[in-house]
Write a protein that holds these residues in place. Structure first.
Motif, PDB file in Angstrom:
ATOM      1  N   LEU A 130       0.835  -1.196   0.000  1.00 38.09           N
ATOM      2  CA  LEU A 130       0.000   0.000   0.000  1.00 38.09           C
ATOM      3  C   LEU A 130       0.870   1.246   0.000  1.00 38.09           C
ATOM      4  O   LEU A 130       1.844   1.337   0.739  1.00 38.09           O
ATOM      5  CB  LEU A 130      -0.912   0.017   1.240  1.00 38.09           C
ATOM      6  CG  LEU A 130      -1.928  -1.116   1.383  1.00 38.09           C
ATOM      7  CD1 LEU A 130      -2.614  -1.036   2.741  1.00 38.09           C
ATOM      8  CD2 LEU A 130      -2.960  -1.064   0.275  1.00 38.09           C
ATOM      9  N   LEU A 131       0.487   2.194  -0.843  1.00 38.92           N
ATOM     10  CA  LEU A 131       1.138   3.502  -0.878  1.00 38.92           C
ATOM     11  C   LEU A 131       0.045   4.569  -0.836  1.00 38.92           C
ATOM     12  O   LEU A 131      -0.165   5.315  -1.806  1.00 38.92           O
ATOM     13  CB  LEU A 131       1.979   3.656  -2.153  1.00 38.92           C
ATOM     14  CG  LEU A 131       3.162   2.701  -2.318  1.00 38.92           C
ATOM     15  CD1 LEU A 131       3.721   2.811  -3.723  1.00 38.92           C
ATOM     16  CD2 LEU A 131       4.237   3.022  -1.284  1.00 38.92           C
ATOM     17  N   PRO A 132      -0.691   4.633   0.271  1.00 38.88           N
ATOM     18  CA  PRO A 132      -1.865   5.515   0.312  1.00 38.88           C
ATOM     19  C   PRO A 132      -1.535   6.987   0.118  1.00 38.88           C
ATOM     20  O   PRO A 132      -0.618   7.523   0.750  1.00 38.88           O
ATOM     21  CB  PRO A 132      -2.440   5.263   1.712  1.00 38.88           C
ATOM     22  CG  PRO A 132      -1.312   4.701   2.500  1.00 38.88           C
ATOM     23  CD  PRO A 132      -0.467   3.939   1.540  1.00 38.88           C
ATOM     24  N   LEU A 213      -5.036   4.228  -2.778  1.00 43.37           N
ATOM     25  CA  LEU A 213      -4.224   3.241  -2.056  1.00 43.37           C
ATOM     26  C   LEU A 213      -2.980   2.850  -2.854  1.00 43.37           C
ATOM     27  O   LEU A 213      -2.005   2.359  -2.278  1.00 43.37           O
ATOM     28  CB  LEU A 213      -5.056   1.998  -1.748  1.00 43.37           C
ATOM     29  CG  LEU A 213      -6.205   2.188  -0.752  1.00 43.37           C
ATOM     30  CD1 LEU A 213      -6.964   0.886  -0.571  1.00 43.37           C
ATOM     31  CD2 LEU A 213      -5.687   2.698   0.589  1.00 43.37           C
ATOM     32  N   ALA A 214      -3.032   3.047  -4.167  1.00 45.03           N
ATOM     33  CA  ALA A 214      -1.883   2.721  -5.013  1.00 45.03           C
ATOM     34  C   ALA A 214      -0.946   3.906  -5.180  1.00 45.03           C
ATOM     35  O   ALA A 214      -0.081   3.901  -6.060  1.00 45.03           O
ATOM     36  CB  ALA A 214      -2.362   2.227  -6.370  1.00 45.03           C
ATOM     37  N   GLY A 215      -1.131   4.928  -4.380  1.00 47.06           N
ATOM     38  CA  GLY A 215      -0.244   6.074  -4.438  1.00 47.06           C
ATOM     39  C   GLY A 215      -0.685   7.161  -5.380  1.00 47.06           C
ATOM     40  O   GLY A 215       0.103   8.037  -5.751  1.00 47.06           O
ATOM     41  N   GLY A 216      -1.950   7.101  -5.822  1.00 47.16           N
ATOM     42  CA  GLY A 216      -2.467   8.121  -6.719  1.00 47.16           C
ATOM     43  C   GLY A 216      -2.381   7.758  -8.178  1.00 47.16           C
ATOM     44  O   GLY A 216      -2.746   8.553  -9.042  1.00 47.16           O
ATOM     45  N   SER A 217      -1.911   6.522  -8.476  1.00 48.88           N
ATOM     46  CA  SER A 217      -1.845   6.093  -9.879  1.00 48.88           C
ATOM     47  C   SER A 217      -3.250   5.865 -10.399  1.00 48.88           C
ATOM     48  O   SER A 217      -4.084   5.284  -9.741  1.00 48.88           O
ATOM     49  CB  SER A 217      -1.039   4.791  -9.992  1.00 48.88           C
ATOM     50  OG  SER A 217      -1.644   3.756  -9.249  1.00 48.88           O
ATOM     51  N   GLY A 218      -3.520   6.345 -11.617  1.00 50.68           N
ATOM     52  CA  GLY A 218      -4.860   6.217 -12.178  1.00 50.68           C
ATOM     53  C   GLY A 218      -5.732   7.410 -11.850  1.00 50.68           C
ATOM     54  O   GLY A 218      -6.892   7.440 -12.208  1.00 50.68           O
TER      55      GLY A 218
END
Length: 247
Positions: A130-132, A213-218
């Motif tokens: 997780l990279l929130p 949760l994926a670090g802002g990807s998408g």
């Protein structure tokens, strides 16, 4: 100033109620969503071992938790206030309908923060990468709660009986999760249902929270805009339907 005091009073009343019924809250906010993650992980087999699949399952469980607490649990409290006469007491305080709804929404935000944080901690504990992104996660959760609470308010206002309202909130709280491509991919359902299901509020929430949760990807920006519009519509409609009477 009076409005803030009114909102605070409604919030504290509901908070005291939750302390007395912490068991059912934990079931809806944590136990059932965690069990759904384990179930989806088991059914997914070897494919579920992939990090992106596990992240999708965790995202689905967070959305499941938000749906249960925002529609089923909060809807139950709204129905209880209405059909036990507590709503009439609020009205004679006097208390504005907007202050009542704002107090209930504040309580919903606290519930959402507790359940989301608990599931993220659980996800980290079982090794999900997780990279929130807090800047994206907070508005995603808040807009999801606002939108789903709007459905709970509408049901509580239109229900003809406590039993009918409870059944509708339970059905909608769970149905919006299982009908949306959250635990499964959109390609898994028929084409004619795919377009509709991807625009359900729970599907939009899953994409926005998953991106956070994926670090802002998408990004997730489009989903947040649509969720915001849905929240305005459902809450406005629910507030207009809220009548200061017992039944």
């Amino acid at each position: 100033m009076k409005r803030l005091i009114d909102i605070s009073c409604v919030f504290r009343i509901q908070l005291m109620s939750m302390r007395a019924e912490v068991g059912p809250f934990l079931l809806a906010a944590l136990v059932f969503p965690a069990a759904m993650y384990l179930f989806a992980n088991a059914v997914g087999g070897t494919e579920a071992a992939q990090d992106r699949i596990r992240l999708r399952f965790l995202t689905g469980s967070i959305v499941f938790s938000l749906s249960l607490t925002s529609i089923s649990w909060l809807g139950y409290l709204l129905l209880e206030n209405r059909f036990t006469g507590r709503l009439k007491l609020f009205a004679t305080s006097p208390l504005a309908p907007s202050s009542y709804i704002a107090g209930m929404l504040t309580f919903a935000f606290v519930q959402a923060a507790l359940s989301t944080a608990s599931l993220i901690i659980l996800g980290r504990a079982i090794g999900i990468p997780l990279l929130p992104s807090i800047l994206l996660l907070v508005p995603a959760v808040m807009l999801t709660v606002l939108c789903l609470c709007g459905f709970g308010v509408i049901i509580a206002a239109l229900a003809r009986s406590f039993t009918q309202g409870s059944m509708l909130t339970d059905a909608l709280g769970e149905g919006l999760v299982f009908l949306a491509p959250i635990y499964y991919t959109p390609e898994s359902i028929p084409q004619h249902l795919r377009i509709v299901s991807q625009w359900l509020p729970t599907a939009l929430a899953a994409r926005a929270i998953g991106a956070a949760l994926a670090g802002g990807s998408g990004s997730g920006g489009r989903e947040l805009i649509v969720l915001g519009l849905m929240a305005v519509i459902t809450l406005t409609f629910g507030l207009r339907l809220t009548v200061w009477r017992q039944v």
